[in-house]
Design an enzyme around this catalytic site. Structure first.
Site, PDB file in Angstrom:
ATOM      1  CD  GLU A  45      -3.005  -0.864   0.006  1.00  0.00           C
ATOM      2  OE1 GLU A  45      -3.246   0.288  -0.415  1.00  0.00           O
ATOM      3  OE2 GLU A  45      -3.539  -1.884  -0.472  1.00  0.00           O
ATOM      4  CG  ASN A  49      -0.872   5.392  -0.949  1.00  0.00           C
ATOM      5  OD1 ASN A  49      -1.753   4.983  -1.693  1.00  0.00           O
ATOM      6  ND2 ASN A  49      -1.049   5.592   0.343  1.00  0.00           N
ATOM      7  NE  ARG A 100      -5.199   3.536  -6.896  1.00  0.00           N
ATOM      8  CZ  ARG A 100      -4.619   2.360  -7.088  1.00  0.00           C
ATOM      9  NH1 ARG A 100      -4.695   1.775  -8.246  1.00  0.00           N
ATOM     10  NH2 ARG A 100      -3.968   1.778  -6.115  1.00  0.00           N
TER      11      ARG A 100
END
Length: 137
Positions: A45, A49, A100
């Site tokens: 994650e 990002n 997203r």
């Protein structure tokens, strides 16, 4: 304290590399399967990002541990985050057009003991993930 730094191009295909790198780095600590899974998910994650939102050419990942406490810093020198508190809210995303989900920080927080975010517009972002592994018996 053991330390390693990994610098990778900001490409989606390097997200899986980051997961493998952190797994190899912590393997000598004999983490449980669940702990490895939690850490890999949080790293995925964090690097996602940086790749999707950061806008930098490279993402760096500084890995360290002392005793059984692992510290993972994921950093980019990209666009930065204007409002960190808003970005940490579930379902917040700046990339609606990419479908997203806006759960990156929420996922990181659920799998790690601590998540710190430092960012400034135009200067990039550093996410620091910390987790202490349980003692194996």
């Amino acid at each position: 304290m053991n330390k390693i730094c990994v610098k990778m191009e900001s490409l989606p295909e390097n997200i899986s590399f980051a997961r493998v790198a952190v797994t190899a780095f912590i393997s000598s600590l004999d983490p449980s399967v669940d702990e490895v899974s939690d850490i890999k998910t949080a790293v995925s994650e964090g690097v996602t990002n940086a790749v999707i939102h950061g806008g930098a050419d490279y993402v760096s990942m500084n890995l360290s541990y002392l005793d059984r406490t692992i510290i993972i810093e994921i950093a980019d020198t990209g666009v930065g985050i204007e409002d960190i508190e808003a970005a940490r809210q579930p379902l917040f995303t700046t990339k609606e057009d990419m479908e997203r989900s806006g759960l990156g920080f929420t996922v990181m927080e659920s799998f790690m003991d601590d998540v710190k975010v430092e960012s400034a517009p135009g200067e990039g972002t550093t996410v620091t993930l910390t987790k202490t592994l349980k003692n194996r018996e």
